[in-house]
Design an enzyme around this catalytic site. Structure first.
Site: not given
Length: 174
Positions: A70-71
């Site tokens: 996600e990051d």
């Protein structure tokens, strides 16, 4: 009283490779209050291991790696190649896409193991929510957690109790 975890808690044993992988991918990232991002990963893993007493290696690996896709530029395929299908699938379940509402709705159909990882992740995020530098974010994140995450906590008694206590102690953000 609300039980919290911090980066001072030890990593559970057997996670060295996952920790090194996450540290490499999250290098230089910080949380809203400025602490190194890896502290969040450690807290989430501690919630799962020491709070909910989860010992399953795949779940603990997924807790360490839950934000890596996600990051960062890491892909689910890279997680799968390094840690296997089960860990990659759990990480995929808790990876938020562009549509936050669709992601939160999708969690309602997630397998219990993925929910445990998500509950640990969110518990780390909200345990000190009242110290977030933006008061409006405190209120909206509290409301989202109560609406979308707290109902999921029924899958595990420890998380149900924890989120019940958290909700009462942070009700001033409602």
């Amino acid at each position: 009283m609300l039980r919290t975890f911090s980066a001072a808690d030890d990593w559970p044993p057997g996670l060295d490779e996952a920790v090194a992988f996450a540290v490499r991918w999250h290098a230089g990232q910080t949380r809203p209050a400025g602490e190194p991002y890896v502290e969040h990963l450690k807290e989430a893993t501690a919630f799962l291991a020491y709070g909910a007493e989860v010992a399953d290696p795949a779940l603990l690996h997924a807790a360490v790696l839950h934000d890596v896709v996600e990051d960062t530029a890491c892909t689910t395929a890279e997680v799968r190649d390094t840690f296997g299908d089960e860990v990659a699938t759990l990480v995929d379940w808790v990876t938020k896409g562009d549509d936050r509402d669709a992601y939160l709705a999708r969690l309602r159909t997630a397998p219990v193991d993925a929910l445990l990882v998500k509950l640990a992740d969110r518990a780390s995020n909200v345990q000190r929510l009242d110290t977030h530098p933006r008061p409006e974010k405190q209120r909206t994140y509290y409301a989202e957690t109560v609406r979308s995450i707290v109902p999921l906590s029924t899958v595990h008694p420890w998380f149900a109790d924890w989120y019940g206590t958290w909700r009462r102690e942070f009700a001033h953000l409602a």
